[in-house]
Design a protein around this motif. Structure first.
Motif, PDB file in Angstrom:
ATOM      1  N   TYR A 112       0.872  -1.168   0.000  1.00 54.04           N
ATOM      2  CA  TYR A 112       0.000   0.000   0.000  1.00 54.04           C
ATOM      3  C   TYR A 112       0.914   1.223   0.000  1.00 54.04           C
ATOM      4  N   ILE A 113       0.779   2.053  -1.049  1.00 57.31           N
ATOM      5  CA  ILE A 113       1.673   3.187  -1.245  1.00 57.31           C
ATOM      6  C   ILE A 113       0.863   4.482  -1.124  1.00 57.31           C
ATOM      7  N   PRO A 114       1.143   5.311  -0.119  1.00 53.41           N
ATOM      8  CA  PRO A 114       0.392   6.563   0.051  1.00 53.41           C
ATOM      9  C   PRO A 114       0.709   7.578  -1.046  1.00 53.41           C
ATOM     10  N   LYS A 115      -0.076   8.643  -1.080  1.00 52.26           N
ATOM     11  CA  LYS A 115       0.217   9.774  -1.961  1.00 52.26           C
ATOM     12  C   LYS A 115       1.584  10.328  -1.599  1.00 52.26           C
ATOM     13  N   GLY A 116       2.262  10.874  -2.603  1.00 52.67           N
ATOM     14  CA  GLY A 116       3.532  11.538  -2.345  1.00 52.67           C
ATOM     15  C   GLY A 116       4.739  10.624  -2.412  1.00 52.67           C
ATOM     16  N   PHE A 117       4.562   9.433  -2.951  1.00 55.10           N
ATOM     17  CA  PHE A 117       5.659   8.483  -3.094  1.00 55.10           C
ATOM     18  C   PHE A 117       5.925   8.216  -4.569  1.00 55.10           C
ATOM     19  N   ALA A 118       7.198   8.038  -4.907  1.00 55.16           N
ATOM     20  CA  ALA A 118       7.562   7.499  -6.213  1.00 55.16           C
ATOM     21  C   ALA A 118       7.565   5.985  -6.070  1.00 55.16           C
ATOM     22  N   HIS A 119       7.253   5.292  -7.158  1.00 57.31           N
ATOM     23  CA  HIS A 119       7.141   3.837  -7.126  1.00 57.31           C
ATOM     24  C   HIS A 119       7.812   3.235  -8.350  1.00 57.31           C
ATOM     25  N   GLY A 120       8.495   2.125  -8.128  1.00 57.36           N
ATOM     26  CA  GLY A 120       9.094   1.373  -9.223  1.00 57.36           C
ATOM     27  C   GLY A 120       9.366  -0.045  -8.767  1.00 57.36           C
ATOM     28  N   PHE A 121       9.862  -0.850  -9.688  1.00 61.29           N
ATOM     29  CA  PHE A 121      10.171  -2.234  -9.323  1.00 61.29           C
ATOM     30  C   PHE A 121      11.187  -2.819 -10.280  1.00 61.29           C
ATOM     31  N   GLN A 122      11.802  -3.924  -9.825  1.00 60.97           N
ATOM     32  CA  GLN A 122      12.674  -4.727 -10.672  1.00 60.97           C
ATOM     33  C   GLN A 122      12.150  -6.152 -10.680  1.00 60.97           C
ATOM     34  N   THR A 123      12.081  -6.732 -11.870  1.00 66.22           N
ATOM     35  CA  THR A 123      11.627  -8.117 -11.988  1.00 66.22           C
ATOM     36  C   THR A 123      12.729  -9.052 -11.497  1.00 66.22           C
ATOM     37  N   LEU A 124      12.332 -10.070 -10.760  1.00 67.92           N
ATOM     38  CA  LEU A 124      13.280 -11.046 -10.227  1.00 67.92           C
ATOM     39  C   LEU A 124      13.162 -12.382 -10.935  1.00 67.92           C
ATOM     40  N   GLU A 125      12.228 -12.466 -11.875  1.00 67.76           N
ATOM     41  CA  GLU A 125      12.034 -13.670 -12.680  1.00 67.76           C
ATOM     42  C   GLU A 125      11.810 -13.244 -14.125  1.00 67.76           C
ATOM     43  N   GLU A 126      11.758 -14.203 -15.020  1.00 68.00           N
ATOM     44  CA  GLU A 126      11.658 -13.913 -16.457  1.00 68.00           C
ATOM     45  C   GLU A 126      10.337 -13.275 -16.875  1.00 68.00           C
ATOM     46  N   GLU A 127       9.254 -13.594 -16.200  1.00 72.62           N
ATOM     47  CA  GLU A 127       7.958 -12.997 -16.533  1.00 72.62           C
ATOM     48  C   GLU A 127       7.251 -12.628 -15.249  1.00 72.62           C
ATOM     49  N   VAL A 128       6.945 -11.340 -15.112  1.00 77.40           N
ATOM     50  CA  VAL A 128       6.339 -10.816 -13.891  1.00 77.40           C
ATOM     51  C   VAL A 128       5.104 -10.008 -14.269  1.00 77.40           C
ATOM     52  N   GLU A 129       4.010 -10.275 -13.575  1.00 76.88           N
ATOM     53  CA  GLU A 129       2.767  -9.533 -13.786  1.00 76.88           C
ATOM     54  C   GLU A 129       2.369  -8.871 -12.479  1.00 76.88           C
ATOM     55  N   LEU A 130       2.185  -7.555 -12.532  1.00 81.71           N
ATOM     56  CA  LEU A 130       1.738  -6.790 -11.369  1.00 81.71           C
ATOM     57  C   LEU A 130       0.360  -6.211 -11.647  1.00 81.71           C
ATOM     58  N   GLN A 131      -0.434  -6.127 -10.588  1.00 78.68           N
ATOM     59  CA  GLN A 131      -1.754  -5.494 -10.652  1.00 78.68           C
ATOM     60  C   GLN A 131      -1.722  -4.276  -9.734  1.00 78.68           C
ATOM     61  N   TYR A 132      -2.217  -3.152 -10.241  1.00 77.27           N
ATOM     62  CA  TYR A 132      -2.216  -1.899  -9.499  1.00 77.27           C
ATOM     63  C   TYR A 132      -3.648  -1.420  -9.325  1.00 77.27           C
ATOM     64  N   LEU A 133      -4.020  -1.081  -8.112  1.00 75.28           N
ATOM     65  CA  LEU A 133      -5.250  -0.348  -7.867  1.00 75.28           C
ATOM     66  C   LEU A 133      -4.835   1.104  -7.621  1.00 75.28           C
ATOM     67  N   HIS A 134      -5.562   2.052  -8.225  1.00 79.84           N
ATOM     68  CA  HIS A 134      -5.230   3.476  -8.118  1.00 79.84           C
ATOM     69  C   HIS A 134      -6.403   4.239  -7.533  1.00 79.84           C
ATOM     70  N   SER A 135      -6.103   5.178  -6.633  1.00 78.52           N
ATOM     71  CA  SER A 135      -7.152   5.984  -6.004  1.00 78.52           C
ATOM     72  C   SER A 135      -7.626   7.110  -6.908  1.00 78.52           C
ATOM     73  N   THR A 136      -6.877   7.392  -7.962  1.00 74.78           N
ATOM     74  CA  THR A 136      -7.183   8.480  -8.885  1.00 74.78           C
ATOM     75  C   THR A 136      -6.860   8.014 -10.299  1.00 74.78           C
ATOM     76  N   PRO A 137      -7.711   8.331 -11.268  1.00 74.57           N
ATOM     77  CA  PRO A 137      -7.383   7.962 -12.647  1.00 74.57           C
ATOM     78  C   PRO A 137      -6.094   8.636 -13.116  1.00 74.57           C
ATOM     79  N   TYR A 138      -5.399   7.971 -13.987  1.00 76.91           N
ATOM     80  CA  TYR A 138      -4.141   8.470 -14.550  1.00 76.91           C
ATOM     81  C   TYR A 138      -4.366   9.805 -15.242  1.00 76.91           C
ATOM     82  N   ALA A 139      -3.457  10.750 -14.990  1.00 80.05           N
ATOM     83  CA  ALA A 139      -3.521  12.082 -15.587  1.00 80.05           C
ATOM     84  C   ALA A 139      -2.143  12.402 -16.166  1.00 80.05           C
ATOM     85  N   PRO A 140      -1.957  12.223 -17.490  1.00 80.78           N
ATOM     86  CA  PRO A 140      -0.633  12.382 -18.097  1.00 80.78           C
ATOM     87  C   PRO A 140       0.045  13.719 -17.799  1.00 80.78           C
ATOM     88  N   GLY A 141      -0.702  14.778 -17.661  1.00 85.13           N
ATOM     89  CA  GLY A 141      -0.118  16.091 -17.409  1.00 85.13           C
ATOM     90  C   GLY A 141       0.447  16.267 -16.009  1.00 85.13           C
TER      91      GLY A 141
END
Length: 180
Positions: A112-141
């Motif tokens: 669970y990642i609060p507002k105000g955090f940067a987020h990233g990851f590194q895959t540790l296996e050959e194929e990795v699938e992540l699911q993200y729930l977002h509190s706000t729709p993506y806003a490119p700007g």
């Protein structure tokens, strides 16, 4: 579910409490009442997924600025990933600090990642699938990011970086990013 506070205030590891029998297992992955009891977000208007190929692939470190700042709940559905968050909150006692948590399809944990955090990851296996729930729709700007290879952050990626997007390679160091 178990809500385990992490070293960066407001971030949690969410562990499941599966019930097992001869058929397999059943576990609740989200419950609004339990999240509310812990003072956590209960509204998730957007869900995304990523599939990353090649062990060592890095995505991130990304964030959204206000008014589109978002809370995330991230779970690994296939493989394993080292999930990294960086506190970019103005005035936070842990500003500029990061932590890493292994997300694994086998353990079915989430972060669970609060507002105000940067987020990233590194895959540790050959194929990795992540699911993200977002509190706000993506806003490119309102998107931004910091370099996952910023020497001041000194993130201990466990594998050599295999792949990273051109966009992520061009992200600035944290010292050049305005706090959120």
């Amino acid at each position: 579910m178990k809500f385990i506070p992490l070293a960066l205030t407001g971030a949690y590891e969410v562990q499941l409490e599966p019930r097992r029998d001869a058929r397999g297992l059943f576990a609740r992955t989200y419950c609004a009442a339990e999240f509310a009891q812990h003072g956590l977000n209960t509204s998730w208007p957007q869900m995304n997924m990523s599939v990353s190929l090649g062990a060592g692939t890095v995505r991130g470190l990304h964030f959204q600025r206000e008014p589109a700042a978002e809370i995330k709940l991230v779970r690994c559905l296939r493989g394993r990933a080292l999930d990294v968050i960086v506190d970019l909150r103005t005035g936070s006692r842990t500003y500029g600090q990061h932590l890493a948590l292994e997300l694994c399809a086998e353990t079915r944990n989430a972060i669970y990642i609060p507002k105000g955090f940067a987020h990233g990851f590194q895959t540790l296996e050959e194929e990795v699938e992540l699911q993200y729930l977002h509190s706000t729709p993506y806003a490119p700007g309102h998107e931004g990011g910091i370099s996952p290879t910023d020497p001041d952050l000194a993130i201990a990626w466990p594998l050599a970086i295999h792949q990273m997007s051109e966009r992520d390679m061009a992200l600035p160091p944290q010292s050049e990013v305005t706090p959120l």
